[in-house]
Design an enzyme around this catalytic site. Structure first.
Site: not given
Length: 353
Positions: A112, A144
């Protein structure tokens, strides 16, 4: 000198594989989880990373040489994902006692990083594949990135080295895990075999026909430990996949054969597992009772929504691993064998018949 490790998220797919790898190599291993489970060779540590003071108290007497951060929490929006998961990394790293010697912290994120968060998964402008670590961040909010920023800030403050690891979909065993394609497909194939329903590929024509790759949890664990013990890997981000590529048009047949069923022909129609399995909870309860399985709650084994997200992508996804290969990491797993090893383990542990 015996090295000490702290595995954060030790009961998950990745964390349990990392703990197993470290124990096999003779490390002293502490496994942190909100609800620790018994694991061979692992000293349990109970902590909620959202509780800063509780986390500090739980870690007061642990002085790890390496920390492996393999956990995250899913929330209803990416803004909440960022707030919660950034806080977890921040609280963990602030809670660690001052290092008496060099320390390494490894953070597991995923693809991702390149594909975008779940709210915008696989949409908009995306980098070309194969994904390479030097492609950088998308111009979109992503938890992230928040995790990485907390890691980088703490490393600057405390002087430890770090590594970031970006697996593709991970194959491994963990009950109650929110993202578990391997067990989801095992449960789906079992339901198809037991009910006579067709074993129908749920995803897109692009995924059926295009090239892809995946990550065995054992392969990810090997890279994590390698990075924690290899000076050349310090302060680097790495992709991590098995090292082979395949097409789902081939893999679907392989999985069907393992379960002794036929794969249904694919006509290009997307048939999400979340819809196919929407009413299967009672069916699984009956299967579990008839075969004496240890888990009768379908929701603790299968995560159809996550498998649908992976198999429904509109682009081909393959991952370059040249960076870690050049630095000395040589691990490899065949993806079909990774699936088969998982299925055999699930059967051995009486999670599928």
């Amino acid at each position: 000198m015996t090295r000490t490790a702290l595995v954060v998220g030790a009961t998950g797919i990745t964390g349990s594989a990392v703990a197993c790898q470290l124990v096999a190599q003779g490390w002293k291993v502490h496994g942190l989880a909100r609800r620790p489970q018994e694991q061979d060779g692992v000293a349990p540590v109970a902590a909620d990373l959202l509780d800063a003071q509780g986390t500090k108290a739980a870690l007061a007497d642990i002085h790890p040489d390496a920390v492996f951060l393999t956990t995250w929490l899913r929330r209803d929006s990416e803004a909440e994902n960022i707030r919660v998961n950034g806080a977890m990394v921040r609280n963990l790293l602030a809670a660690l006692p001052s290092a008496s010697r060099a320390r390494h912290v490894a953070l597991v994120t995923g693809l991702k990083h390149y594909l975008g968060p779940l709210e915008a998964y696989g949409k908009g402008h995306l980098p070309k594949t194969p994904f390479r670590e030097d492609q950088g961040r998308l111009d979109v909010e992503n938890f992230y990135y928040a995790q990485e920023d907390e890691l980088f800030a703490a490393a600057e403050r405390d002087g430890f080295t770090w590594s970031v690891h970006r697996p593709h979909t991970v194959i491994g065993k963990a009950v109650g895990n929110a993202m578990n394609m391997g067990t989801t497909l095992a449960v789906y194939a079992t339901i198809c075999r037991e009910t006579g329903r067709p074993f129908t590929f749920p995803g897109s024509a692009m995924q059926w026909n295009g090239l892809t790759d995946m990550t065995d949890a054992r392969q990810l664990a090997r890279q994590l430990v390698w990075a924690a013990t290899s000076p050349a890997a310090a302060n680097e981000a790495f992709n991590i996949v098995n090292g082979d590529v395949f097409r789902w048009s081939w893999m679907w047949e392989r999985i069907a054969q393992w379960f002794g069923i036929e794969a249904a022909p694919f006509d290009g129609t997307v048939r999400p597992l979340e819809e196919q399995m929407a009413h299967d909870a009672d069916i699984w309860t009956d299967i579990a009772a008839r075969h004496g399985l240890v888990e009768s709650d379908l929701a603790r084994l299968a995560s159809p929504w996550h498998t649908d997200a992976d198999l429904g992508r509109p682009i081909e996804v393959v991952t370059d691993m040249g960076k870690s290969r050049k630095l000395g990491f040589t691990g490899y797993e065949a993806t079909d064998e990774a699936f088969f090893d998982l299925f055999a383990k699930l059967r051995e542990d009486r999670l599928i018949p």
